[in-house]
Scaffold this active site. Sequence first.
Site, PDB file in Angstrom:
ATOM      1  N   ARG A  98       0.833  -1.203   0.000  1.00 14.96           N
ATOM      2  CA  ARG A  98       0.000   0.000   0.000  1.00 14.96           C
ATOM      3  C   ARG A  98       0.867   1.253   0.000  1.00 14.96           C
ATOM      4  O   ARG A  98       0.487   2.291  -0.534  1.00 14.96           O
ATOM      5  CB  ARG A  98      -0.946   0.006   1.202  1.00 14.96           C
ATOM      6  CG  ARG A  98      -1.982   1.149   1.154  1.00 14.96           C
ATOM      7  CD  ARG A  98      -3.136   0.877   2.100  1.00 14.96           C
ATOM      8  NE  ARG A  98      -2.726   0.916   3.488  1.00 14.96           N
ATOM      9  CZ  ARG A  98      -2.702   2.031   4.241  1.00 14.96           C
ATOM     10  NH1 ARG A  98      -3.042   3.191   3.710  1.00 14.96           N
ATOM     11  NH2 ARG A  98      -2.345   1.977   5.512  1.00 14.96           N
ATOM     12  N   TYR A 151     -14.969  16.209 -17.118  1.00 14.33           N
ATOM     13  CA  TYR A 151     -15.427  14.822 -17.038  1.00 14.33           C
ATOM     14  C   TYR A 151     -16.460  14.685 -15.917  1.00 14.33           C
ATOM     15  O   TYR A 151     -16.310  15.281 -14.839  1.00 14.33           O
ATOM     16  CB  TYR A 151     -14.227  13.913 -16.796  1.00 14.33           C
ATOM     17  CG  TYR A 151     -14.585  12.526 -16.336  1.00 14.33           C
ATOM     18  CD1 TYR A 151     -15.316  11.671 -17.146  1.00 14.33           C
ATOM     19  CD2 TYR A 151     -14.195  12.074 -15.081  1.00 14.33           C
ATOM     20  CE1 TYR A 151     -15.652  10.400 -16.715  1.00 14.33           C
ATOM     21  CE2 TYR A 151     -14.525  10.812 -14.639  1.00 14.33           C
ATOM     22  CZ  TYR A 151     -15.260   9.972 -15.463  1.00 14.33           C
ATOM     23  OH  TYR A 151     -15.599   8.723 -15.038  1.00 14.33           O
ATOM     24  N   LYS A 248      -7.222   4.597 -19.820  1.00 11.21           N
ATOM     25  CA  LYS A 248      -7.469   4.976 -21.207  1.00 11.21           C
ATOM     26  C   LYS A 248      -6.207   4.774 -22.056  1.00 11.21           C
ATOM     27  O   LYS A 248      -5.741   3.658 -22.226  1.00 11.21           O
ATOM     28  CB  LYS A 248      -7.968   6.413 -21.251  1.00 11.21           C
ATOM     29  CG  LYS A 248      -9.082   6.727 -20.245  1.00 11.21           C
ATOM     30  CD  LYS A 248     -10.309   5.859 -20.389  1.00 11.21           C
ATOM     31  CE  LYS A 248     -11.513   6.375 -19.609  1.00 11.21           C
ATOM     32  NZ  LYS A 248     -11.355   6.468 -18.153  1.00 11.21           N
TER      33      LYS A 248
END
Length: 458
Positions: A98, A151, A248
């Site tokens: 983490r 967005y 993306k």
Amino acid sequence: MTKESRTAVGFEEGRTGGAKWFNDLTRSRFAGPVTPHHRVLSRSVSPETLAVHAGTYEDPVTGAVGTPVFQTSTFLLDDASYAAFSDGTSRDVPIYTRYGNPSQWSVQEKIAALEGSRSALVTSSGMSAIASTIYALTNAGSHIISAYDAYGGTYNLLREDMPSAGREVTFVDPTDLDAIEAAVRPETQLLFFETLTNPLLKAPSIRRIARIAKEANALLVVDNTFLSPVNMRPLDLGADVVVHSATKYLGGHSDLTAGAVVGRRKFLDRIWAQALRFGGTLEPLTAFLLERGLKTLPLRMRAQNDNARAIARHLAGHPRIAAVHHPEIGGARYADLERADYAGYGGMVSFEVRGGDEAALDFMKKLSIPYVATSLGGVESLVSMPSNTSHSSLTARQRAQIGINPGLVRFSAGIENAQDLIRDLDNALGTPDEDAPAEKTPDEKTPAEDASDEKGMS
């Protein structure tokens, strides 16, 4: 990894760097994080070479030419680990995945190199990258400026979550520099804009917005998802931090979900700490897939730039298309476009099908090559309608204010043959139907839409 090599990671430099916190932002820290086994190249090397080689973990045991997957949640503790805990430099030493993992560090170094920066952070999604960045770089009582056609996830975060967190937000047209400048207040801490907007591909002047931010003593964060560092490097234009939905173009194969943040180490350390609290860790296998996908980013972007350009040019003269939104087509919207700041315009093109939403839906059903699906940036072409996907939460009046007219389709060009895509588009569009009903204008609303407009726009 041996104790000696871990000590060389850079935490010692953090210990002796005269650390000061965010008020001064003069904290000295090693670039990265990287280990001595991660390949670090000069940022002046070409994007094609950086994409292949930057960040690769050159395994000293096996000699593997590809980065191994460090599929572990934890690492052995030693003196370096304990010192990192006590000195606040645990980002630089493998302790717990983490906090950081060599698989993450490989892809972070590659993204940082491509954006021309010294440090990067990968997270579990684009929204985790955006949320961590905005929370980390602002505080209660501050003011944020952003675009009302950002967005949808970003807009909802700013509009719904920021007020309850004590941050005020002003939304403006991202291409209206006067409006951006007028929105600045003494308490403005952050400006957040996109290199190309979703879905209308407005192209704000990042260079000029950076000047406004600097004069306001505020930070500029730029979402570079639609262009990628191959087409624009916002840090070179004055931005302070760059974010990506790595799902993306960076990943490029529609097989992972990830986010990325890039900038100077003094900002990235703070954003990393916020991401830890949010729990937005990118797991090692996804980091491996993202690094692998990035190796072909310049090649993919070249094909996608070319395909979107060819499609935009073709559709601009099609009788079934009312409007095409793409910088290549030009027009008043792009009159002030600083084209020298772009190496390309990405694989996105938006266009309005005559006949409104019903005609657009029928058109998409007739396509045989692209997938009708959300998202973008993959090697395969994707097509969707913002009105019933990414911007479905907006009212009709809000969509009209942004410029999302009935029949708007968003096309993400993949790397297929351009002529195959154009032929498929022509077949799906067919010929104009003179008997088709006139499309509804943006100002005409059904009673239900008119009632929903009461929610308004910030």
